[in-house]
Enzyme design. Structure first.
Site, PDB file in Angstrom:
ATOM      1  N   LYS A 194      10.277  35.106  -6.343  1.00 15.64           N
ATOM      2  CA  LYS A 194      11.407  35.707  -7.058  1.00 15.64           C
ATOM      3  C   LYS A 194      12.007  36.822  -6.217  1.00 15.64           C
ATOM      4  CE  LYS A 194      12.660  37.817 -11.505  1.00 15.64           C
ATOM      5  NZ  LYS A 194      12.205  38.232 -12.846  1.00 15.64           N
ATOM      6  N   SER A 216      10.802  37.106 -19.012  1.00  8.34           N
ATOM      7  CA  SER A 216      11.517  36.546 -17.869  1.00  8.34           C
ATOM      8  C   SER A 216      10.750  35.534 -17.031  1.00  8.34           C
ATOM      9  CB  SER A 216      12.021  37.673 -16.965  1.00  8.34           C
ATOM     10  OG  SER A 216      13.071  38.356 -17.588  1.00  8.34           O
ATOM     11  N   SER A 248      14.782  36.200 -16.484  1.00 15.24           N
ATOM     12  CA  SER A 248      15.505  36.489 -15.259  1.00 15.24           C
ATOM     13  C   SER A 248      14.959  35.748 -14.041  1.00 15.24           C
ATOM     14  CB  SER A 248      15.455  37.996 -14.991  1.00 15.24           C
ATOM     15  OG  SER A 248      14.111  38.434 -14.782  1.00 15.24           O
TER      16      SER A 248
END
Length: 553
Positions: free
Chosen positions: A147, A246, A222
């Site tokens: 990420k 997320s 996210s």
């Protein structure tokens, strides 16, 4: 502890968003083995920039600060205070003469590249690269996406925001080093949402991440790119982050398995934070087995993260995957269903049916009630809004008052850039700033403090439920993946699509209980996720139950 000999080489990275940036990348002079959990930091290479000029505060600046703090100080007094600062400022100048400890960068790497659209059909990659770690280990043969809120030395990091574009970390986050020590290959950085403050996949400044099942639908956020790339089989597994859901939200929307581990189990060192008491990072994969495998590689204390208590407990998670759920008591939480204006009937139905199917794997399934679950989002809101304003924004991503590793290169870059490019912040972040600062200024942080006190009450409510069950079950998200808002969407639609799905996920960021989402069906061509929640430090149990459910298919 003996240190492995290392040399540093300077390379120029010329990809988009990193033109002309020079990063120091450590090249192991000897084969690198797995680092101990408490691996010592090492001194960085010599600074590549000229020494700072630390100026004495101008009188006008001190007068401005005095007014901001409601101090009634005369001009003569300001001069007196300014003169008294000389001794402390001498200490600050002395600090500039030291090389600070940094995180080790153990494996060589090249710059990689920003992929063109032809290599990025879901818009889920921010950067592609290939970083190879140890020659053998538990993650050998596994390609892992990271990420883009996680520092990987020499690889640009944007965290979904133009405010950070051009930043190239000079350190590897602890979890990155551990993946490489376990012989995993870092395949690149996955797009994430703007400063990670969205459960939808439409807020990244690189454009929306597309759902692999339907490109008109959200991939969730996210950790949007992480889940999309796993489901699209472009990588084997990925790292996500979770402050309000997320990891679990994009995994639910895309049809992946995503685990928010017990708070503090996985070190957050070297990862861009939102709020110290909510921050989690962890695995996303196509199966519970691969989630367990990645968790084994990254879990455990590193001695640098204040989120990790001294009682961190790790387990051999892959050994817990027995293929059955014999002896487990599963409680379907009534309050996780039927959210007014949010829950979709097909989602509620599929999750209830899936939970009942766990009885086929040997579990005992019953209904139970946790009334306070419906208030979890209210407790989370106060903590997230004010906490993020103080740490993620005013604290320039690092803040103060905690012991551990501060990534000063990130703090410097972001702290300067967010002021220059404040208008480039997303609508969700602007909303947080405006409300969070208002609540701090007018209510002195009382509601944040009260919410943190109530967090203990919320945790106790779930712990009471765990006297009746070993696992709690509810839909991960009340709805399936929603349409991606159009570019001209109103601010109201933009914000609604970013935050409407967090009601079931965010309470467990507050309480820290481990929670996993596992795909449990399809409806209208879109996945539905079932969330399994366990007791603190019983991550092996939630993984075992998710794996057992997978065997029923």
């Amino acid at each position: 502890m003996a240190k492995t000999a290392r040399r540093f080489s300077r390379r120029q990275f010329l990809g988009a968003g990193a033109t002309g940036v020079v990063a120091a990348v450590a090249t192991a002079a000897t084969p690198a083995g797995p680092a101990p959990a408490h691996a010592a930091v090492q001194g960085p290479p010599p600074a590549q920039t000229a020494p700072r000029v630390l100026r004495k505060p101008p009188l006008g600046e001190l007068q401005r600060i005095a007014r901001a703090y409601d101090l009634d100080i005369s001009a003569e007094d300001i001069v007196s205070f300014r003169n008294l600062m000389d001794g402390v400022l001498a200490s600050y100048r002395r600090l500039d003469q030291f090389a600070e400890p940094t995180l080790p960068v153990k494996y060589p790497r090249d710059a990689g590249h920003r992929p063109p659209a032809s290599e990025n059909r879901l818009n889920a990659w921010y950067w592609k690269c290939s970083i190879k770690g140890a020659p053998s280990g538990t993650l050998a043969g596994k390609r892992v996406a990271i990420k883009d809120n996680v520092c990987v030395a020499g690889i640009p990091m944007m965290n979904g925001s133009n405010v950070l574009e051009g930043f190239v970390p000079d350190v590897d986050a602890t979890v990155v080093t551990r993946i490489l020590d376990a012989a995993g290959e870092i395949a690149g950085k996955a797009v994430c949402e703007h400063l990670c403050f969205s459960g939808g996949s439409h807020t990244s400044d690189t454009g929306p991440v597309l759902n692999p099942h339907n490109p008109k639908r959200s991939a969730g956020g996210s950790s949007s790119g992480s889940a999309a790339l796993v489901v699209a089989r472009e990588v084997d597994m990925a790292l996500g982050g979770d402050q309000g859901g997320s990891i679990r939200i994009p995994s639910s929307y895309c049809g992946a398995v995503g685990l928010k581990a017990t708070y503090g189990l996985v070190p957050y060192t070297g990862v861009f934070p939102i709020e110290l008491t909510l921050d989690h990072t962890g695995p996303i994969a196509r199966s519970a087995a691969d989630c367990a495998l990645l968790l084994e590689a990254i879990a455990g204390p590193d001695g640098l993260d204040p989120r990790q208590p001294s009682t961190v407990r790790t387990d051999p998670y892959t050994r817990a995957l027995t293929g059955d759920a014999r002896g487990l008591r599963v409680g379907i939480v009534r309050e996780g269903f039927g959210w007014p204006g949010a829950s979709e009937p097909d989602v509620d139905r599929l999750v209830r049916e899936a939970a009942q199917r766990l009885s086929q794997a040997g579990a005992t399934v019953t209904d139970l009630s946790v009334p306070l679950h419906r208030d979890g989002i209210h407790i989370w809101n106060a903590i997230a809004v004010e906490g993020a304003t103080m740490l993620m924004v005013a604290g320039n991503s690092m803040g103060t008052n905690w012991k551990g590793h501060y990534t000063t290169s990130l703090l410097d870059f972001y702290g300067r850039s967010r002021r220059v490019r404040a208008n480039d912040l997303s609508e969700t972040v602007k909303l947080v700033i405006l409300l969070g600062q208002y609540m701090q200024d007018n209510y002195q942080g009382r509601y944040y403090a009260k919410a943190q006190n109530l967090a203990r009450v919320l945790r106790a409510a779930y712990d009471e439920a765990f006297t009746q069950a070993d696992l709690l079950v509810m839909p991960t998200t009340p709805m399936k993946a929603t349409p991606i808002p159009p570019p001209n969407a109103s601010r109201e639609e933009y914000v609604a699509r970013a935050l409407e799905m967090i009601a079931n996920t965010c309470p467990f960021d507050v309480t820290g209980h481990p929670a996993i989402t596992v795909p449990c069906g399809m409806s209208d061509g879109l996945p539905v996720g079932m969330m399994l929640i366990g007791r603190q430090w019983e991550d092996a149990t939630v993984l075992r139950a998710a794996h057992a459910f997978e065997q029923l298919r």
